[in-house]
Design a protein around this motif. Structure first.
Motif, PDB file in Angstrom:
ATOM      1  N   LEU A  84       0.869  -1.167   0.000  1.00 23.40           N
ATOM      2  CA  LEU A  84       0.000   0.000   0.000  1.00 23.40           C
ATOM      3  C   LEU A  84       0.908   1.219   0.000  1.00 23.40           C
ATOM      4  O   LEU A  84       1.615   1.471   0.981  1.00 23.40           O
ATOM      5  CB  LEU A  84      -0.921   0.027   1.224  1.00 23.40           C
ATOM      6  CG  LEU A  84      -1.730   1.335   1.370  1.00 23.40           C
ATOM      7  CD1 LEU A  84      -2.730   1.488   0.224  1.00 23.40           C
ATOM      8  CD2 LEU A  84      -2.433   1.404   2.712  1.00 23.40           C
ATOM      9  N   VAL A  85       0.900   1.968  -1.094  1.00 25.78           N
ATOM     10  CA  VAL A  85       1.785   3.119  -1.223  1.00 25.78           C
ATOM     11  C   VAL A  85       1.029   4.387  -0.869  1.00 25.78           C
ATOM     12  O   VAL A  85      -0.046   4.663  -1.420  1.00 25.78           O
ATOM     13  CB  VAL A  85       2.351   3.228  -2.654  1.00 25.78           C
ATOM     14  CG1 VAL A  85       3.352   4.373  -2.742  1.00 25.78           C
ATOM     15  CG2 VAL A  85       3.008   1.920  -3.077  1.00 25.78           C
ATOM     16  N   ILE A  86       1.580   5.142   0.075  1.00 24.57           N
ATOM     17  CA  ILE A  86       1.014   6.443   0.419  1.00 24.57           C
ATOM     18  C   ILE A  86       2.134   7.475   0.333  1.00 24.57           C
ATOM     19  O   ILE A  86       3.312   7.132   0.252  1.00 24.57           O
ATOM     20  CB  ILE A  86       0.367   6.456   1.821  1.00 24.57           C
ATOM     21  CG1 ILE A  86       1.431   6.257   2.910  1.00 24.57           C
ATOM     22  CG2 ILE A  86      -0.730   5.407   1.929  1.00 24.57           C
ATOM     23  CD1 ILE A  86       0.895   6.466   4.313  1.00 24.57           C
ATOM     24  N   GLU A  87       1.750   8.735   0.354  1.00 23.47           N
ATOM     25  CA  GLU A  87       2.727   9.812   0.276  1.00 23.47           C
ATOM     26  C   GLU A  87       3.069  10.299   1.678  1.00 23.47           C
ATOM     27  O   GLU A  87       2.180  10.511   2.507  1.00 23.47           O
ATOM     28  CB  GLU A  87       2.156  10.963  -0.559  1.00 23.47           C
ATOM     29  CG  GLU A  87       3.153  12.023  -0.921  1.00 23.47           C
ATOM     30  CD  GLU A  87       2.583  13.028  -1.908  1.00 23.47           C
ATOM     31  OE1 GLU A  87       3.173  14.115  -2.039  1.00 23.47           O
ATOM     32  OE2 GLU A  87       1.545  12.734  -2.541  1.00 23.47           O
ATOM     33  N   ALA A  88       4.343  10.452   1.962  1.00 28.01           N
ATOM     34  CA  ALA A  88       4.790  10.870   3.292  1.00 28.01           C
ATOM     35  C   ALA A  88       4.088  12.151   3.724  1.00 28.01           C
ATOM     36  O   ALA A  88       4.053  13.136   2.991  1.00 28.01           O
ATOM     37  CB  ALA A  88       6.304  11.082   3.293  1.00 28.01           C
ATOM     38  N   GLY A  89       3.494  12.110   4.901  1.00 30.53           N
ATOM     39  CA  GLY A  89       2.829  13.282   5.465  1.00 30.53           C
ATOM     40  C   GLY A  89       1.417  13.509   4.977  1.00 30.53           C
ATOM     41  O   GLY A  89       0.741  14.443   5.425  1.00 30.53           O
ATOM     42  N   LYS A  90       0.944  12.656   4.065  1.00 28.27           N
ATOM     43  CA  LYS A  90      -0.395  12.841   3.505  1.00 28.27           C
ATOM     44  C   LYS A  90      -1.184  11.536   3.582  1.00 28.27           C
ATOM     45  O   LYS A  90      -0.745  10.511   3.049  1.00 28.27           O
ATOM     46  CB  LYS A  90      -0.318  13.307   2.051  1.00 28.27           C
ATOM     47  CG  LYS A  90       0.379  14.653   1.870  1.00 28.27           C
ATOM     48  CD  LYS A  90       0.440  15.045   0.406  1.00 28.27           C
ATOM     49  CE  LYS A  90       1.163  16.375   0.223  1.00 28.27           C
ATOM     50  NZ  LYS A  90       1.274  16.746  -1.209  1.00 28.27           N
ATOM     51  N   PHE A  91      -2.310  11.567   4.245  1.00 33.06           N
ATOM     52  CA  PHE A  91      -3.180  10.397   4.322  1.00 33.06           C
ATOM     53  C   PHE A  91      -4.607  10.912   4.474  1.00 33.06           C
ATOM     54  O   PHE A  91      -5.027  11.307   5.555  1.00 33.06           O
ATOM     55  CB  PHE A  91      -2.799   9.503   5.503  1.00 33.06           C
ATOM     56  CG  PHE A  91      -3.541   8.187   5.520  1.00 33.06           C
ATOM     57  CD1 PHE A  91      -3.127   7.130   4.719  1.00 33.06           C
ATOM     58  CD2 PHE A  91      -4.652   8.012   6.323  1.00 33.06           C
ATOM     59  CE1 PHE A  91      -3.804   5.921   4.732  1.00 33.06           C
ATOM     60  CE2 PHE A  91      -5.338   6.803   6.352  1.00 33.06           C
ATOM     61  CZ  PHE A  91      -4.909   5.757   5.550  1.00 33.06           C
ATOM     62  N   GLY A  92      -5.335  10.918   3.343  1.00 29.71           N
ATOM     63  CA  GLY A  92      -6.672  11.498   3.343  1.00 29.71           C
ATOM     64  C   GLY A  92      -7.750  10.503   2.983  1.00 29.71           C
ATOM     65  O   GLY A  92      -7.510   9.282   2.940  1.00 29.71           O
ATOM     66  N   PRO A  93      -8.960  11.001   2.684  1.00 25.38           N
ATOM     67  CA  PRO A  93     -10.099  10.124   2.370  1.00 25.38           C
ATOM     68  C   PRO A  93      -9.842   9.173   1.200  1.00 25.38           C
ATOM     69  O   PRO A  93     -10.295   8.028   1.234  1.00 25.38           O
ATOM     70  CB  PRO A  93     -11.218  11.119   2.041  1.00 25.38           C
ATOM     71  CG  PRO A  93     -10.855  12.365   2.781  1.00 25.38           C
ATOM     72  CD  PRO A  93      -9.361  12.420   2.759  1.00 25.38           C
ATOM     73  N   GLU A  94      -9.106   9.625   0.171  1.00 28.35           N
ATOM     74  CA  GLU A  94      -8.832   8.745  -0.970  1.00 28.35           C
ATOM     75  C   GLU A  94      -7.935   7.575  -0.559  1.00 28.35           C
ATOM     76  O   GLU A  94      -8.120   6.450  -1.021  1.00 28.35           O
ATOM     77  CB  GLU A  94      -8.183   9.536  -2.106  1.00 28.35           C
ATOM     78  CG  GLU A  94      -9.139  10.465  -2.831  1.00 28.35           C
ATOM     79  CD  GLU A  94      -8.462  11.165  -3.988  1.00 28.35           C
ATOM     80  OE1 GLU A  94      -8.488  10.615  -5.109  1.00 28.35           O
ATOM     81  OE2 GLU A  94      -7.905  12.251  -3.782  1.00 28.35           O
ATOM     82  N   ASP A  95      -6.963   7.846   0.317  1.00 24.86           N
ATOM     83  CA  ASP A  95      -6.128   6.756   0.833  1.00 24.86           C
ATOM     84  C   ASP A  95      -6.964   5.794   1.668  1.00 24.86           C
ATOM     85  O   ASP A  95      -6.792   4.572   1.584  1.00 24.86           O
ATOM     86  CB  ASP A  95      -4.993   7.322   1.695  1.00 24.86           C
ATOM     87  CG  ASP A  95      -4.079   8.256   0.922  1.00 24.86           C
ATOM     88  OD1 ASP A  95      -3.294   7.770   0.097  1.00 24.86           O
ATOM     89  OD2 ASP A  95      -4.176   9.472   1.143  1.00 24.86           O
ATOM     90  N   GLU A  96      -7.858   6.339   2.470  1.00 26.02           N
ATOM     91  CA  GLU A  96      -8.704   5.510   3.337  1.00 26.02           C
ATOM     92  C   GLU A  96      -9.590   4.587   2.512  1.00 26.02           C
ATOM     93  O   GLU A  96      -9.860   3.442   2.906  1.00 26.02           O
ATOM     94  CB  GLU A  96      -9.548   6.404   4.238  1.00 26.02           C
ATOM     95  CG  GLU A  96      -8.722   7.140   5.302  1.00 26.02           C
ATOM     96  CD  GLU A  96      -9.529   8.172   6.063  1.00 26.02           C
ATOM     97  OE1 GLU A  96     -10.695   8.432   5.668  1.00 26.02           O
ATOM     98  OE2 GLU A  96      -8.999   8.726   7.051  1.00 26.02           O
ATOM     99  N   GLN A  97     -10.037   5.064   1.341  1.00 26.02           N
ATOM    100  CA  GLN A  97     -10.871   4.227   0.477  1.00 26.02           C
ATOM    101  C   GLN A  97     -10.082   3.033  -0.060  1.00 26.02           C
ATOM    102  O   GLN A  97     -10.634   1.950  -0.234  1.00 26.02           O
ATOM    103  CB  GLN A  97     -11.436   5.053  -0.674  1.00 26.02           C
ATOM    104  CG  GLN A  97     -12.573   5.977  -0.241  1.00 26.02           C
ATOM    105  CD  GLN A  97     -13.193   6.693  -1.433  1.00 26.02           C
ATOM    106  OE1 GLN A  97     -12.655   7.664  -1.938  1.00 26.02           O
ATOM    107  NE2 GLN A  97     -14.332   6.209  -1.877  1.00 26.02           N
ATOM    108  N   VAL A  98      -8.802   3.232  -0.330  1.00 30.42           N
ATOM    109  CA  VAL A  98      -7.969   2.117  -0.784  1.00 30.42           C
ATOM    110  C   VAL A  98      -7.754   1.128   0.362  1.00 30.42           C
ATOM    111  O   VAL A  98      -7.809  -0.092   0.167  1.00 30.42           O
ATOM    112  CB  VAL A  98      -6.621   2.614  -1.337  1.00 30.42           C
ATOM    113  CG1 VAL A  98      -5.792   1.434  -1.838  1.00 30.42           C
ATOM    114  CG2 VAL A  98      -6.823   3.621  -2.463  1.00 30.42           C
ATOM    115  N   VAL A  99      -7.511   1.634   1.565  1.00 33.70           N
ATOM    116  CA  VAL A  99      -7.348   0.768   2.740  1.00 33.70           C
ATOM    117  C   VAL A  99      -8.593  -0.102   2.928  1.00 33.70           C
ATOM    118  O   VAL A  99      -8.497  -1.292   3.260  1.00 33.70           O
ATOM    119  CB  VAL A  99      -7.068   1.600   4.006  1.00 33.70           C
ATOM    120  CG1 VAL A  99      -7.107   0.700   5.252  1.00 33.70           C
ATOM    121  CG2 VAL A  99      -5.713   2.282   3.911  1.00 33.70           C
TER     122      VAL A  99
END
Length: 302
Positions: A100-115
């Motif tokens: 699961l690739v995320i951007e350092a310092g950024k974790f928003g609703p779009e990331d949560e949908q992938v999770v």
């Protein structure tokens, strides 16, 4: 290696690894860095990757088959994006390990949908990309602790795919999660995709890179002719746009855009294929293709 053992007598490992995440977190850049060769196209524009593309890395101890997936789409709900999202969910069901690739310092609703898509029993490594862009490195630890609560991640690996920082650590830890078994591909294979498919992808990448924000979303590439003759490839390609007005954007004044796009795509193909490329490119209008299931299948979208 067919006896399933490495030169030092330990077991050989082989497995599929899906690379997932929201658009623009660096999934394709990561896969290209991992295998050491460009097989997945990259641009700063969201929705660059539209297909499931596999990159293969084989060393003395393991064969890693990386599956680069489209960024999970939440903003456009046409047939193209439904197809892309289906590719993501199918990839998750067919692999041994997930990044699961995320951007350092950024974790928003779009990331949560992938999770939320991740199977709860999946082995998932949280890959925190672009750590080189974070000025205050001390902020990374609390950020990581916050994200850990979103899913029972097997490992957390901060890295920079662009610079190659800590990518070796990701490979080292991944090897332990792959099942024992012989390699599925040859030692020199770097992708499971055909040259025909890669030709379309490289041309599409140059469109993204050279037209930038001008580029219409409803655009794709169709290879109408692909002939391989020893060290020569003859390729005829059509750039398909959704509206007549988009045709002029792609062609450019005096054909300058199309000429530059074709030249740069040809050079990229020659480097990857190790062959001389004869490339002809033109632009066609096919209205509504991105929301037409039949058109999508004819264009190679599964």
């Amino acid at each position: 290696m067919q006896d399933n053992h490495t030169p030092d007598g330990t077991a050989f490992h082989t497995g599929f690894i899906a690379i997932v995440g929201r658009p623009n977190v660096g999934k394709s850049t990561l896969m290209n860095r991992l295998i050491g060769l460009k097989v997945s196209i990259v641009s700063s524009k969201a929705q660059t990757t539209r297909h499931r593309v596999s990159g293969i890395l084989t060393d003395d101890t393991a064969q890693f088959v990386f599956v680069d997936t489209p960024g999970f789409q939440t903003r456009h709900q046409n047939a193209l994006n439904r197809t892309m999202n289906r590719t993501v969910t199918q990839s998750l069901a067919d692999v041994d390990l997930v990044y699961l690739v995320i951007e350092a310092g950024k974790f928003g609703p779009e990331d949560e949908q992938v999770v939320a898509l991740l199977p709860r029993d999946a082995k998932v490594i949280l890959v925190i990309n672009k750590v080189d862009t974070v000025a205050d490195k001390s902020s990374l630890l609390p950020f990581i602790e916050r994200i850990r609560g979103a899913f029972p991640f097997a490992e957390v690996v901060p890295l920079s795919a662009e610079r190659g920082k800590n990518v070796d650590a990701l490979l080292k830890v991944s090897r332990t999660y792959l099942p024992e078994g012989p390699p599925m591909f040859g030692p020199d294979d770097v992708t499971d995709r055909s040259e025909r498919f890669l030709a379309a992808e490289f041309l599409r990448e140059k469109l993204f890179r050279l037209l930038g924000d001008e580029l219409p979303y409803g655009m794709t590439v169709e290879i109408e002719r692909f002939e391989a003759d020893g060290g020569l490839r003859r390729i005829n390609a059509a750039i398909i746009v959704d509206k007549p007005g988009h045709k002029g954007i792609v062609i450019g004044k005096g054909g300058e855009h199309l000429k530059r796009i074709s030249t740069e795509a040809r050079k990229a193909m020659e480097e990857l294929f190790g062959a001389k490329i004869y490339l002809e490119v033109w632009v066609k209008v096919k209205s509504g293709w991105a929301d037409d299931e039949r058109a999508l299948k004819s264009l190679g979208y599964d």
